[in-house]
Design an enzyme around this catalytic site. Sequence first.
Site, PDB file in Angstrom:
ATOM      1  N   ASP A  10       0.876  -1.174   0.000  1.00 49.01           N
ATOM      2  CA  ASP A  10       0.000   0.000   0.000  1.00 49.01           C
ATOM      3  C   ASP A  10       0.913   1.224   0.000  1.00 49.01           C
ATOM      4  O   ASP A  10       2.129   1.104   0.169  1.00 49.01           O
ATOM      5  CB  ASP A  10      -0.898  -0.004   1.247  1.00 49.01           C
ATOM      6  CG  ASP A  10      -1.795   1.237   1.318  1.00 49.01           C
ATOM      7  OD1 ASP A  10      -2.431   1.569   0.301  1.00 49.01           O
ATOM      8  OD2 ASP A  10      -1.845   1.888   2.383  1.00 49.01           O
ATOM      9  N   SER A  11       0.307   2.410  -0.133  1.00 44.66           N
ATOM     10  CA  SER A  11       1.111   3.628  -0.074  1.00 44.66           C
ATOM     11  C   SER A  11       1.583   3.909   1.357  1.00 44.66           C
ATOM     12  O   SER A  11       2.485   4.713   1.553  1.00 44.66           O
ATOM     13  CB  SER A  11       0.273   4.806  -0.566  1.00 44.66           C
ATOM     14  OG  SER A  11      -0.870   4.946   0.248  1.00 44.66           O
ATOM     15  N   CYS A  73      -4.572  -1.621  -1.727  1.00 47.67           N
ATOM     16  CA  CYS A  73      -4.683  -0.180  -1.951  1.00 47.67           C
ATOM     17  C   CYS A  73      -5.717   0.025  -3.057  1.00 47.67           C
ATOM     18  O   CYS A  73      -5.557  -0.527  -4.165  1.00 47.67           O
ATOM     19  CB  CYS A  73      -3.305   0.340  -2.386  1.00 47.67           C
ATOM     20  SG  CYS A  73      -3.307   2.055  -2.942  1.00 47.67           S
ATOM     21  N   GLU A 152      -2.982   8.691   8.382  1.00 50.67           N
ATOM     22  CA  GLU A 152      -1.509   8.593   8.492  1.00 50.67           C
ATOM     23  C   GLU A 152      -0.999   9.385   9.702  1.00 50.67           C
ATOM     24  O   GLU A 152       0.052   9.090  10.239  1.00 50.67           O
ATOM     25  CB  GLU A 152      -0.838   9.099   7.204  1.00 50.67           C
ATOM     26  CG  GLU A 152      -1.026   8.182   5.993  1.00 50.67           C
ATOM     27  CD  GLU A 152      -0.172   6.902   6.048  1.00 50.67           C
ATOM     28  OE1 GLU A 152       0.948   6.942   6.582  1.00 50.67           O
ATOM     29  OE2 GLU A 152      -0.659   5.857   5.560  1.00 50.67           O
ATOM     30  N   CYS A 184     -10.995   2.819  -0.186  1.00 48.24           N
ATOM     31  CA  CYS A 184      -9.566   3.044   0.070  1.00 48.24           C
ATOM     32  C   CYS A 184      -9.252   2.281   1.351  1.00 48.24           C
ATOM     33  O   CYS A 184     -10.028   2.360   2.315  1.00 48.24           O
ATOM     34  CB  CYS A 184      -9.318   4.541   0.254  1.00 48.24           C
ATOM     35  SG  CYS A 184      -7.735   4.957   0.998  1.00 48.24           S
ATOM     36  N   HIS A 186      -7.284   2.750   3.664  1.00 54.03           N
ATOM     37  CA  HIS A 186      -7.085   3.558   4.879  1.00 54.03           C
ATOM     38  C   HIS A 186      -8.418   3.781   5.613  1.00 54.03           C
ATOM     39  O   HIS A 186      -8.436   3.979   6.824  1.00 54.03           O
ATOM     40  CB  HIS A 186      -6.526   4.948   4.532  1.00 54.03           C
ATOM     41  CG  HIS A 186      -5.046   4.989   4.291  1.00 54.03           C
ATOM     42  ND1 HIS A 186      -4.469   4.453   3.168  1.00 54.03           N
ATOM     43  CD2 HIS A 186      -4.034   5.516   5.024  1.00 54.03           C
ATOM     44  CE1 HIS A 186      -3.153   4.662   3.221  1.00 54.03           C
ATOM     45  NE2 HIS A 186      -2.871   5.302   4.338  1.00 54.03           N
TER      46      HIS A 186
HETATM   47  N1  DGL Z   1      -4.796   3.028   0.892  1.00 56.18           N
HETATM   48  C1  DGL Z   1      -4.745   3.637  -0.377  1.00 56.18           C
HETATM   49  C2  DGL Z   1      -5.975   3.380  -1.186  1.00 56.18           C
HETATM   50  O1  DGL Z   1      -6.598   2.386  -0.873  1.00 56.18           O
HETATM   51  C3  DGL Z   1      -3.919   4.798  -0.421  1.00 56.18           C
HETATM   52  C4  DGL Z   1      -4.385   6.098  -0.665  1.00 56.18           C
HETATM   53  C5  DGL Z   1      -3.357   7.144  -0.954  1.00 56.18           C
HETATM   54  O2  DGL Z   1      -2.166   6.905  -0.805  1.00 56.18           O
HETATM   55  O3  DGL Z   1      -3.785   8.212  -1.374  1.00 56.18           O
HETATM   56  O4  DGL Z   1      -6.347   4.048  -2.108  1.00 56.18           O
END
Ligand code: DGL
Length: 269
Positions: A10-11, A73, A152, A184, A186
């Site tokens: 993931d990011s 992600c 985050e 997402c 997150h």
């Molecule tokens: N968790 C990511 C997603 O599902 C990351 C979002 C991001 O880095 O902007 O899209």
Amino acid sequence: MDNRSIGVFDSGLGGLTCVSELLKVLPDENIVYFGDTGRVPYGSRSEETIIKYVRGDMNFLMSHDIKLIVAACGTASTVALPVLAGECKVPAIGVVEPAVDAAVSATRNGRIGIIGTAGTIANGKYGKLIAERNPSLQTFAKACPLFVPLVENGLTDHEITRLTCEMYLEEIKEKGIDTLILGCTHYPMLKNVIGKFLGDNVTLIDPGYETAHYVHKFLKEADLLSDGGIRENHRYYVSDTVDGFEKMASLFMNRDIGGQVEKIDIEKY
Ligand code: DGL
């Protein structure tokens, strides 16, 4: 049977919502996780940049002995995976299809909300797949770009987050949805705030949870499950400082991952 690890990326922290579920559903599997904390967020970047970053993430995971990649992600799954899955030497699974299938079976009134990063919502893949599954379903999509930085920064239960939630979700709430895809990874970390705002009648679809179950089914059917003979040896890698990630990750996953996190130079991959 296959005792190689499952690679997950993931990011940043978001993919851990998927890892937590994978550890519950597949306790015998080993995980290699990469969180691109030095380049988060992905969702506000161009398609070209997201694809470049995701290619590096997948190459890094491929440098380990893995049997499968999970793009935990939403942004990577919608924007980059359709382009990159074919380049990958092991199967690559994203979070979109499992979440869509769950939403389509959960809705009772046929009105589904979709929230995600700007990149995910502009891409429209969630909505397209829902329409393919059942054209009579109505979807209402909304980008929520501030949610990722809030998570985050650990502000999962804060007044700022409640206000941000209200600002983004009022419009979708008014549409009378009964199901919301947290598009997402997150966002499940904001489940309490989102759930309180939308009320008990709206089912929240957690892509990490749905994907973990999908991965279980996939590995079982492909006869790729681990036989459980290997000692638990999960590894976590990040592209920025270890400290902050270790603390936040241990908190979010409800397990101490101290000593298991390493910083790498993702630009090399
Ligand atoms: N968790 C990511 C997603 O599902 C990351 C979002 C991001 O880095 O902007 O899209």
